[in-house]
Design an enzyme around this catalytic site. Structure first.
Site, mmCIF file in Angstrom:
data_model
loop_
_atom_site.group_PDB
_atom_site.id
_atom_site.type_symbol
_atom_site.label_atom_id
_atom_site.label_comp_id
_atom_site.label_asym_id
_atom_site.label_seq_id
_atom_site.Cartn_x
_atom_site.Cartn_y
_atom_site.Cartn_z
ATOM 1 N N GLU A 74 0.863 -1.181 0.000
ATOM 2 C CA GLU A 74 0.000 0.000 0.000
ATOM 3 C C GLU A 74 0.903 1.236 0.000
ATOM 4 O O GLU A 74 1.867 1.299 0.752
ATOM 5 C CB GLU A 74 -0.874 -0.118 1.239
ATOM 6 C CG GLU A 74 -1.382 1.111 1.875
ATOM 7 C CD GLU A 74 -2.065 0.777 3.224
ATOM 8 O OE1 GLU A 74 -2.475 -0.369 3.477
ATOM 9 O OE2 GLU A 74 -2.173 1.705 4.031
ATOM 10 N N HIS A 119 -3.192 -6.345 10.971
ATOM 11 C CA HIS A 119 -4.109 -7.312 10.354
ATOM 12 C C HIS A 119 -4.049 -8.687 11.011
ATOM 13 O O HIS A 119 -3.719 -9.674 10.369
ATOM 14 C CB HIS A 119 -3.780 -7.481 8.871
ATOM 15 C CG HIS A 119 -3.904 -6.231 8.051
ATOM 16 N ND1 HIS A 119 -3.369 -6.117 6.779
ATOM 17 C CD2 HIS A 119 -4.504 -5.050 8.303
ATOM 18 C CE1 HIS A 119 -3.629 -4.914 6.294
ATOM 19 N NE2 HIS A 119 -4.313 -4.235 7.189
ATOM 20 N N ASN A 132 -5.639 -6.194 2.091
ATOM 21 C CA ASN A 132 -6.212 -5.762 3.365
ATOM 22 C C ASN A 132 -7.461 -6.604 3.664
ATOM 23 O O ASN A 132 -8.228 -6.909 2.760
ATOM 24 C CB ASN A 132 -6.580 -4.281 3.294
ATOM 25 C CG ASN A 132 -5.485 -3.454 2.663
ATOM 26 O OD1 ASN A 132 -5.158 -3.660 1.493
ATOM 27 N ND2 ASN A 132 -4.907 -2.549 3.405
HETATM 28 P P1 FDA Z 1 -12.617 -6.143 15.170
HETATM 29 O O1 FDA Z 1 -11.278 -6.093 15.786
HETATM 30 O O2 FDA Z 1 -12.964 -5.128 14.146
HETATM 31 O O3 FDA Z 1 -13.743 -6.072 16.292
HETATM 32 C C1 FDA Z 1 -13.670 -6.797 17.493
HETATM 33 C C2 FDA Z 1 -14.337 -6.004 18.594
HETATM 34 O O4 FDA Z 1 -14.520 -6.826 19.734
HETATM 35 C C3 FDA Z 1 -13.544 -4.792 19.065
HETATM 36 O O5 FDA Z 1 -14.367 -3.648 19.045
HETATM 37 C C4 FDA Z 1 -13.107 -5.172 20.482
HETATM 38 O O6 FDA Z 1 -12.994 -4.041 21.345
HETATM 39 C C5 FDA Z 1 -14.207 -6.105 20.902
HETATM 40 N N1 FDA Z 1 -13.808 -7.071 21.938
HETATM 41 C C6 FDA Z 1 -12.670 -7.814 21.980
HETATM 42 N N2 FDA Z 1 -12.659 -8.621 23.056
HETATM 43 C C7 FDA Z 1 -13.824 -8.391 23.719
HETATM 44 C C8 FDA Z 1 -14.388 -8.918 24.908
HETATM 45 N N3 FDA Z 1 -13.765 -9.883 25.620
HETATM 46 N N4 FDA Z 1 -15.593 -8.446 25.318
HETATM 47 C C9 FDA Z 1 -16.234 -7.481 24.595
HETATM 48 N N5 FDA Z 1 -15.735 -6.953 23.455
HETATM 49 C C10 FDA Z 1 -14.554 -7.409 23.019
HETATM 50 N N6 FDA Z 1 -8.180 -3.569 7.150
HETATM 51 C C11 FDA Z 1 -8.513 -3.302 5.867
HETATM 52 O O7 FDA Z 1 -9.105 -4.137 5.191
HETATM 53 N N7 FDA Z 1 -8.180 -2.094 5.311
HETATM 54 C C12 FDA Z 1 -7.469 -1.144 5.996
HETATM 55 O O8 FDA Z 1 -7.201 -0.060 5.456
HETATM 56 C C13 FDA Z 1 -7.074 -1.440 7.334
HETATM 57 N N8 FDA Z 1 -6.317 -0.569 8.065
HETATM 58 C C14 FDA Z 1 -6.062 -0.811 9.408
HETATM 59 C C15 FDA Z 1 -5.401 0.137 10.175
HETATM 60 C C16 FDA Z 1 -5.232 -0.069 11.542
HETATM 61 C C17 FDA Z 1 -4.497 0.947 12.364
HETATM 62 C C18 FDA Z 1 -5.755 -1.246 12.158
HETATM 63 C C19 FDA Z 1 -5.621 -1.500 13.625
HETATM 64 C C20 FDA Z 1 -6.413 -2.188 11.379
HETATM 65 C C21 FDA Z 1 -6.564 -1.986 10.009
HETATM 66 N N9 FDA Z 1 -7.227 -2.923 9.231
HETATM 67 C C22 FDA Z 1 -7.499 -2.658 7.905
HETATM 68 C C23 FDA Z 1 -7.666 -4.218 9.791
HETATM 69 C C24 FDA Z 1 -9.170 -4.291 10.094
HETATM 70 O O9 FDA Z 1 -9.586 -3.144 10.812
HETATM 71 C C25 FDA Z 1 -9.438 -5.573 10.902
HETATM 72 O O10 FDA Z 1 -9.031 -6.667 10.102
HETATM 73 C C26 FDA Z 1 -10.911 -5.734 11.270
HETATM 74 O O11 FDA Z 1 -11.366 -4.661 12.051
HETATM 75 C C27 FDA Z 1 -11.161 -7.050 12.000
HETATM 76 O O12 FDA Z 1 -12.549 -7.244 12.081
HETATM 77 P P2 FDA Z 1 -13.179 -8.226 13.154
HETATM 78 O O13 FDA Z 1 -14.646 -8.207 12.970
HETATM 79 O O14 FDA Z 1 -12.481 -9.527 13.060
HETATM 80 O O15 FDA Z 1 -12.779 -7.632 14.595
#
Ligand code: FDA
Length: 497
Positions: A353, A438, A476
Site C-alpha cells: 500500500e 491485520h 487488506n
Molecule cells: P474487530 O477487531 O474489528 O472487532 C472486534 C471487537 O470486539 C472490538 O471492538 C473489540 O474491542 C471487541 N472485543 C474484543 N474482546 C472483547 C471482549 N472480551 N468483550 C467485549 N468486546 C470485546 N483492514 C482493511 O481491510 N483495510 C485497511 O485499510 C485497514 N487498516 C487498518 C489500520 C489499523 C491501524 C488497524 C488497527 C487495522 C486496520 N485494518 C485494515 C484491519 C481491520 O480493521 C481488521 O481486520 C478488522 O477490524 C477485523 O474485524 P473483526 O470483525 O475480526 O474484529
C-alpha cells in the site's frame, strides 16, 4: 441487566459482529451486543469525538500511559508522549514477539483503520479460504459486503490534480518505472466528502491528518453502515464498556455469559452475568482466540477442539520508507486515506500500500505498508501461572516478509538511485517488523469450527470474525472478513434459527 436471558448475544462490534447483528435483526431476532470499548458517539470538550494523529490525547490509546505510535521515530528521534490512562480507541496489544494494533469501541477496527476495501484477486482466493466456494463468494457475498460497507473509489481526474495525493502519484511513477503493476484501491471513505474537504466547504478529517485515532468526518465506519442499519431495526441493543470474560453452558440450557463493566480508567466497576441461547464470538482474531483458548483450558468450554488458538498470522505486514530525491517531493499536504498499491503478489509475494506520511512538512519520503505471503503461523496458549493468554509469534518470523517486500523496493531503489529511510522505526532501522494491523486466525474455519463457524461440541456457539481466516488474505482483510460473515450468517439463518 444482570441475570437477564437473551436469545442472541454477540461479543464485539467489529465487522463480523455487525454483520451478524444486522442480518439476525432483519430476520426478526432480538440481538444483544457487548463491546469492551466506548461508544464513541459523544464529542469531548474540544467538540470532537476523536483526537488527531499529530496531537494524541487520552482518547488515542486503550489503557496506556504513553502513546505507542506504529511509526515511532521521526528523523531518528522517538515521538511517543505521555497520556492519561483511558479507554481510548486504539489498542497496541503487546505479545512477546509482536504488537497487534486493534480498534476498541463500538465499530471495532472500522474506527481506526484506513478503510482500504480490497477484494482479493480471484486466483488467490483458494489460498485465503481454501474450504469456501469461490464462485458463491465472488458472485454473492463480496458484492453484498462491498455494498453494505459503502465502498467507493477516488475520482481519477481529481486524483491526478489534487495536491493531497501527490505522494501517491510519486508512488505510481516509481512503481511503473520499475515495471510493477500500480493498482487503485477502493475505500469506505466518502470520496465526495474528501473533495469537499479539499475545496474547503466542510470540516476536514482525512485532509486534517485524522485516521489512526479515529476520523471525525467522512469515513463510513460501521457506526454509519451496518450498525446504523442494525439499530434502525429496533431489535439490536449495544452495551459498551463491558468486557466478556466467560461463556459456559448454563444448567437450564443456553450459555451463562460473564462480563466486567469498566469505567474509563479501565477499572472494573461491576461484574454481571446473563444467559444467552446463542453466542457469537466476534471479538476479533485476538479477542476471540484469547477467550476460546482460556475457556477451553479452564474447563468452561471443555469440548472445544485442539485447533482452537492455532493458525494465527499477521497478514505478512511489514512497513518501510524510501528517501526520495529532492525533485520528487511527496507533499506537505497528504490525505490520510490510501488509494493505491503496488501489486507484486504473483512474482514476489508482496502487495504494498502506498501509504501517507501526513506530518505537515515536506519529508521527501515515500512510505509503504506491505502485505506479504509470510508462511509463519503462531499459536495462542493459556498461561495458567500468569492468568493470561500468550502468543508464540517471534520477531524473526518477519524475515520472509522483509524479503518479499524487498522484491519491490530494492528494485525501485535501484531504478531511482534512492535508499531506504533508516529513521522511521528507530535510529538506523529500515523495517517496521514489530507489529501488525491485520491479525487473522486463531479459530480457523473448518478446523476449530465447522464450515459455517459453528463451534463443535457446544451447540449455539459460533465464531464470525477475522479469527476464522487462516492468517493471510493477500490484501487488506476487512472486505473478506465482512463477506465471510455475510456468507456464514446467510447459511446459518435458515438452518439454525
Ligand atoms: P474487530 O477487531 O474489528 O472487532 C472486534 C471487537 O470486539 C472490538 O471492538 C473489540 O474491542 C471487541 N472485543 C474484543 N474482546 C472483547 C471482549 N472480551 N468483550 C467485549 N468486546 C470485546 N483492514 C482493511 O481491510 N483495510 C485497511 O485499510 C485497514 N487498516 C487498518 C489500520 C489499523 C491501524 C488497524 C488497527 C487495522 C486496520 N485494518 C485494515 C484491519 C481491520 O480493521 C481488521 O481486520 C478488522 O477490524 C477485523 O474485524 P473483526 O470483525 O475480526 O474484529
Amino acid at each position: 441487566a444482570s441475570g437477564a436471558r437473551v436469545p442472541v448475544l454477540v461479543i464485539g462490534t467489529g465487522y463480523g459482529g455487525a454483520v451478524a447483528a444486522l442480518r439476525l435483526a432483519e430476520a426478526g431476532i432480538p440481538v444483544h451486543m457487548v463491546e469492551m470499548g466506548m461508544a464513541w458517539d459523544t464529542p469531548g470538550p474540544d467538540g470532537k469525538v476523536f483526537c488527531g494523529t499529530l496531537q494524541p490525547d487520552h482518547r488515542s490509546y486503550w489503557l496506556r500511559t504513553r502513546t505507542k505510535a506504529p511509526l515511532n521515530y521521526f528523523i531518528g528521534f522517538p515521538i511517543d508522549r505521555d497520556i492519561p490512562r483511558y479507554t481510548g480507541v486504539l489498542d497496541a496489544e503487546e505479545f512477546a514477539g509482536i504488537t497487534v494494533y486493534q480498534g476498541r469501541g463500538v465499530g471495532g477496527g472500522s474506527l481506526v483503520n484506513g478503510g482500504m476495501a480490497v477484494t482479493p484477486r480471484r486466483e488467490n482466493f483458494a489460498s485465503v479460504l481454501p474450504t469456501v466456494n469461490a464462485e458463491e463468494m465472488y458472485s454473492v457475498y463480496y458484492p453484498r459486503a462491498n455494498a453494505g460497507l459503502g465502498v467507493g473509489a477516488v475520482d481519477p481526474a481529481w486524483f491526478e490534480s489534487t495536491p493531497w495525493y501527490q505522494y501517491a502519484r510519486v508512488g505510481r511513477k516509481h512503481a511503473q518505472r520499475s515495471g510493477f503493476p500500480f493498482v487503485f484501491v477502493s475505500d469506505v471513505y466518502d470520496w465526495d466528502y474528501m473533495e469537499a474537504e479539499a475545496a474547503g466547504t466542510v470540516p476536514k478529517s482525512a485532509l486534517a491528518g485524522e485516521i489512526l485515532y479515529g476520523n471525525n468526518h467522512g469515513k463510513r465506519s460501521l457506526q454509519r453502515t451496518y450498525l446504523a442499519r442494525a439499530a434502525a431495526t429496533g431489535r439490536v441493543a449495544v452495551t459498551p464498556l463491558h468486557k466478556v470474560t466467560s461463556v459456559a453452558p448454563a444448567s437450564g440450557g443456553g450459555y451463562t455469559v460473564l462480563m466486567e463493566q469498566l469505567d474509563t480508567t479501565g477499572a472494573v466497576v461491576a461484574t454481571k452475568a446473563l444467559t444467552a441461547d446463542r453466542v457469537f464470538f466476534a471479538a476479533g482474531s485476538v479477542g476471540t482466540s484469547k477467550l476460546l483458548v482460556k475457556l477451553k483450558a479452564t474447563g468452561a468450554l471443555p469440548r472445544l477442539n485442539d485447533e482452537v488458538g492455532r493458525g494465527w498470522g499477521d497478514n505478512g505486514n511489514v512497513m518501510c520508507g524510501r528517501a526520495n530525491h529532492m525533485w520528487d517531493p511527496t507533499g506537505t499536504r497528504q490525505s490520510t486515506i490510501p488509494c493505491a498499491g503496488i501489486d507484486n503478489w504473483a512474482a514476489g509475494g508482496a502487495f504494498a500500500e502506498v501509504a501517507p506520511l501526513p506530518t505537515g512538512i515536506e519529508t521527501y519520503a515515500s512510505f509503504y505498508l506491505s502485505i506479504t505471503a509470510n508462511p509463519h503461523r503462531a499459536r495462542f496458549t493459556w498461561n495458567a501461572a500468569a492468568g493470561r493468554v500468550d502468543l508464540d509469534w517471534q520477531t524473526a518470523w518477519k524475515q520472509p516478509s522483509i524479503t518479499m517486500a524487498r522484491s519491490i523496493f530494492d528494485k525501485i531503489n535501484s531504478t531511482e538511485g534512492t535508499i531506504y529511510r533508516t529513521d522511521l522505526f528507530g535510529a538506523y532501522k529500515i523495517w517496521g517488523d514489530h507489529l501488525t494491523y491485520h491479525p487473522l486466525g486463531g479459530a480457523v474455519l473448518d478446523r476449530a469450527t465447522d464450515n459455517l463457524g459453528r463451534l463443535p461440541g457446544h451447540p449455539g456457539l459460533y465464531v464470525i470474525d477475522g479469527s476464522l481466516i487462516p492468517g493471510n488474505t493477500t490484501v487488506n482483510p476487512l472486505v473478506t472478513i465482512t463477506a465471510l460473515a455475510e456468507r456464514n450468517i446467510a447459511k446459518l439463518l435458515p438452518t439454525d434459527f
